[in-house]
Design an enzyme around this catalytic site. Sequence first.
Site, PDB file in Angstrom:
ATOM      1  N   GLY A 199       3.581  -3.598  -3.570  1.00  0.00           N
ATOM      2  CA  GLY A 199       3.303  -3.929  -5.735  1.00  0.00           C
ATOM      3  C   GLY A 199       3.897  -2.326  -5.991  1.00  0.00           C
ATOM      4  O   GLY A 199       4.645  -2.124  -7.228  1.00  0.00           O
ATOM      5  N   TYR A 241     -10.064   5.174 -11.180  1.00  0.00           N
ATOM      6  CA  TYR A 241      -9.657   6.091 -10.002  1.00  0.00           C
ATOM      7  C   TYR A 241      -9.429   7.329 -10.065  1.00  0.00           C
ATOM      8  O   TYR A 241      -9.053   7.890  -9.310  1.00  0.00           O
ATOM      9  CB  TYR A 241      -8.791   5.022 -10.074  1.00  0.00           C
ATOM     10  CG  TYR A 241      -7.888   4.015  -9.335  1.00  0.00           C
ATOM     11  CD1 TYR A 241      -8.998   2.736  -8.976  1.00  0.00           C
ATOM     12  CD2 TYR A 241      -6.921   3.102 -10.146  1.00  0.00           C
ATOM     13  CE1 TYR A 241      -8.726   1.888  -8.407  1.00  0.00           C
ATOM     14  CE2 TYR A 241      -6.994   2.172 -10.207  1.00  0.00           C
ATOM     15  CZ  TYR A 241      -7.703   1.362  -9.307  1.00  0.00           C
ATOM     16  OH  TYR A 241      -7.773  -0.088  -9.499  1.00  0.00           O
ATOM     17  N   TYR A 274      -0.437  -1.262 -12.150  1.00  0.00           N
ATOM     18  CA  TYR A 274      -1.986  -1.239 -12.311  1.00  0.00           C
ATOM     19  C   TYR A 274      -2.176  -1.283 -13.954  1.00  0.00           C
ATOM     20  O   TYR A 274      -2.664   0.194 -14.433  1.00  0.00           O
ATOM     21  CB  TYR A 274      -2.240  -0.884 -11.779  1.00  0.00           C
ATOM     22  CG  TYR A 274      -2.273  -1.387  -9.548  1.00  0.00           C
ATOM     23  CD1 TYR A 274      -2.716  -2.650  -9.291  1.00  0.00           C
ATOM     24  CD2 TYR A 274      -1.288  -0.478  -8.944  1.00  0.00           C
ATOM     25  CE1 TYR A 274      -1.912  -3.128  -8.280  1.00  0.00           C
ATOM     26  CE2 TYR A 274      -1.173  -1.309  -7.928  1.00  0.00           C
ATOM     27  CZ  TYR A 274      -1.845  -2.482  -7.554  1.00  0.00           C
ATOM     28  OH  TYR A 274      -1.511  -3.412  -6.547  1.00  0.00           O
ATOM     29  N   GLY A 290       0.670  -1.220  -0.156  1.00  0.00           N
ATOM     30  CA  GLY A 290       0.085  -0.120  -0.150  1.00  0.00           C
ATOM     31  C   GLY A 290       0.531   1.442  -0.019  1.00  0.00           C
ATOM     32  O   GLY A 290       0.145   2.268  -0.382  1.00  0.00           O
ATOM     33  N   CYS A 336     -14.140   3.959 -27.124  1.00  0.00           N
ATOM     34  CA  CYS A 336     -14.851   4.264 -27.554  1.00  0.00           C
ATOM     35  C   CYS A 336     -16.237   4.901 -26.658  1.00  0.00           C
ATOM     36  O   CYS A 336     -17.989   4.200 -25.995  1.00  0.00           O
ATOM     37  CB  CYS A 336     -16.689   3.881 -28.633  1.00  0.00           C
ATOM     38  SG  CYS A 336     -16.007   3.988 -30.746  1.00  0.00           S
ATOM     39  N   GLU A 337     -15.768   5.789 -25.392  1.00  0.00           N
ATOM     40  CA  GLU A 337     -15.887   5.933 -24.239  1.00  0.00           C
ATOM     41  C   GLU A 337     -16.225   7.055 -23.983  1.00  0.00           C
ATOM     42  O   GLU A 337     -14.161   8.123 -24.281  1.00  0.00           O
ATOM     43  CB  GLU A 337     -15.952   5.002 -23.056  1.00  0.00           C
ATOM     44  CG  GLU A 337     -16.203   3.261 -23.237  1.00  0.00           C
ATOM     45  CD  GLU A 337     -16.840   3.107 -22.267  1.00  0.00           C
ATOM     46  OE1 GLU A 337     -17.918   3.610 -21.957  1.00  0.00           O
ATOM     47  OE2 GLU A 337     -18.031   1.506 -23.479  1.00  0.00           O
ATOM     48  N   ARG A 393      -6.344   3.218 -15.305  1.00  0.00           N
ATOM     49  CA  ARG A 393      -5.548   4.445 -14.301  1.00  0.00           C
ATOM     50  C   ARG A 393      -6.506   5.288 -14.031  1.00  0.00           C
ATOM     51  O   ARG A 393      -7.270   5.815 -13.090  1.00  0.00           O
ATOM     52  CB  ARG A 393      -4.452   4.380 -13.145  1.00  0.00           C
ATOM     53  CG  ARG A 393      -4.180   2.500 -12.730  1.00  0.00           C
ATOM     54  CD  ARG A 393      -2.497   3.191 -12.204  1.00  0.00           C
ATOM     55  NE  ARG A 393      -3.104   4.300 -11.138  1.00  0.00           N
ATOM     56  CZ  ARG A 393      -2.838   5.058 -10.875  1.00  0.00           C
ATOM     57  NH1 ARG A 393      -1.711   6.112 -11.727  1.00  0.00           N
ATOM     58  NH2 ARG A 393      -2.990   5.721 -10.003  1.00  0.00           N
TER      59      ARG A 393
HETATM   60  C1  PLP Z   1      -3.091  -5.276  -4.374  1.00  0.00           C
HETATM   61  C2  PLP Z   1      -2.532  -6.000  -2.914  1.00  0.00           C
HETATM   62  C3  PLP Z   1      -1.147  -5.532  -1.971  1.00  0.00           C
HETATM   63  C4  PLP Z   1      -0.696  -4.380  -2.522  1.00  0.00           C
HETATM   64  O1  PLP Z   1      -0.761  -3.560  -2.815  1.00  0.00           O
HETATM   65  P1  PLP Z   1       0.603  -1.669  -3.491  1.00  0.00           P
HETATM   66  O2  PLP Z   1      -0.747  -1.035  -3.030  1.00  0.00           O
HETATM   67  O3  PLP Z   1      -0.114  -2.484  -4.485  1.00  0.00           O
HETATM   68  O4  PLP Z   1       1.672  -1.737  -2.620  1.00  0.00           O
HETATM   69  C5  PLP Z   1      -0.947  -6.043  -1.157  1.00  0.00           C
HETATM   70  N1  PLP Z   1      -1.579  -6.970  -0.248  1.00  0.00           N
HETATM   71  C6  PLP Z   1      -2.852  -7.554  -0.828  1.00  0.00           C
HETATM   72  C7  PLP Z   1      -3.535  -7.929   0.093  1.00  0.00           C
HETATM   73  C8  PLP Z   1      -3.559  -6.628  -2.186  1.00  0.00           C
HETATM   74  O5  PLP Z   1      -4.228  -7.205  -2.156  1.00  0.00           O
END
Ligand code: PLP
Length: 417
Positions: free
Chosen positions: A276, A317, A373, A239, A345-346, A313
């Site tokens: 991630g 979002y 992503y 996250g 086409c959106e 994205r």
């Molecule tokens: C998506 C996700 C992550 C990674 O989140 P990032 O924001 O990309 O770091 C880690 N753990 C779980 C369970 C997730 O669903």
Amino acid sequence: MDFLHYQNGHLFANKIAISDLAQQYGTPLYVYSAAHITKQFLEYSQVLVNRKHLVCYAVKANSNLAILNLLAKLGAGFDIVSLGELERVLKAGAEPNKIVFSGVAKSVIEIERALRAGIKCFNVESEAELYRINDVAKQMGKIAAISLRINPDVDAKTHPYISTGLRENKFGISYQLALSVYRQAVSLTNIKVVGIDCHIGSQLTELSPFLDAADRVLALVAKLKAENIHLEHIDFGGGLGVCYADEQPPSASLLMTELNKKLLPYPDIELLCEPGRSIVANAGLLICKVEYTKHQDDNHFAIIDAGMNDLIRPALYQAWMRVLPEKEPQNTDESYNYNVVGPICESSDVLAYQRQLSVQQDDLLVVCSAGAYGFSMASNYNSQPRPAEVMLVADNQHQVIRQRESIEDLWRGETFL
Ligand SMILES: *Cc1c(COP(=O)(O)O)cnc(C)c1O
């Protein structure tokens, strides 16, 4: 994006001209920096020298085999959410005992395959899943290692679509139920309780939600200990945010230092995390070509060859992503306030709103911070083949890591009646 810069009026990635990449591989084109991915990954572990730990890259951010293989070689673990991701990381050379399996809807087939592979742990997201894993393990004569994904009920202060740690989210086991589910788990014959985990959301730019969640998790760990339920690891999830515009998220090393401090009373517990975005987002860019410009009334459109099918994205979002022209802007240029739109086409197919740009037909634009992503969410909507992916492997070396999809790829598996 420390590897992007202008030189003699043109945009370069390391020592490679963006225009050369576009010429050689075509557009739209994803380009990643191996050096950036490596640096971001290592930043997580470098401050954890005296702590047993495992950095599990969240595969869904970008699941290209070359990226997974690069990370596996650096010692990464992996956080997966599907059978497909499990097969990908195994194919890429991951050690099974470094794989954790998250996700709210694990099927029997997925659980069987993961048990057969010998993964490190299931991150269990409901009571029903716990019982299913126990049943499958029993039938296979195996013991399943599990961790409960706890919903710490903290506000991640991020966009609601990427916030996962509030009570009303579908993820995890509610904080109030956690103790009783742990008690059930230890009573099951084919379950071994090894950990606890949480993941409160994505693109977090402040430290405090992470630390609040950690406090909540550690309060539970203490209660479990009092009941003689001892854990081997604590997984703080992923996250950590990145800079897309002017955000100033804490560094991975600061985050890990602070989380490690919280674990002082538990010197033997292994620290896990699941980053991630922070590993790959700013390692990647999307090169696109301007097909047309269109000026109507007060509206100016730069119509490019990449759309929401390639990079969703902004549409999904309301994400803001930096757009750089391949030609370095000069003060004397005639510029317009453009909406940068794709071919789909959106009406939501807008990659960037209101950008002051000086562009003409056939010019190149680069969407920055597109490594996370981006491709992993790409689709074939409007029968658009997905872009090629290229890795920068040295200052002036690059290599295709996924071919551009062909027209035949578009109908693979389809048949006439
Ligand atoms: C998506 C996700 C992550 C990674 O989140 P990032 O924001 O990309 O770091 C880690 N753990 C779980 C369970 C997730 O669903």
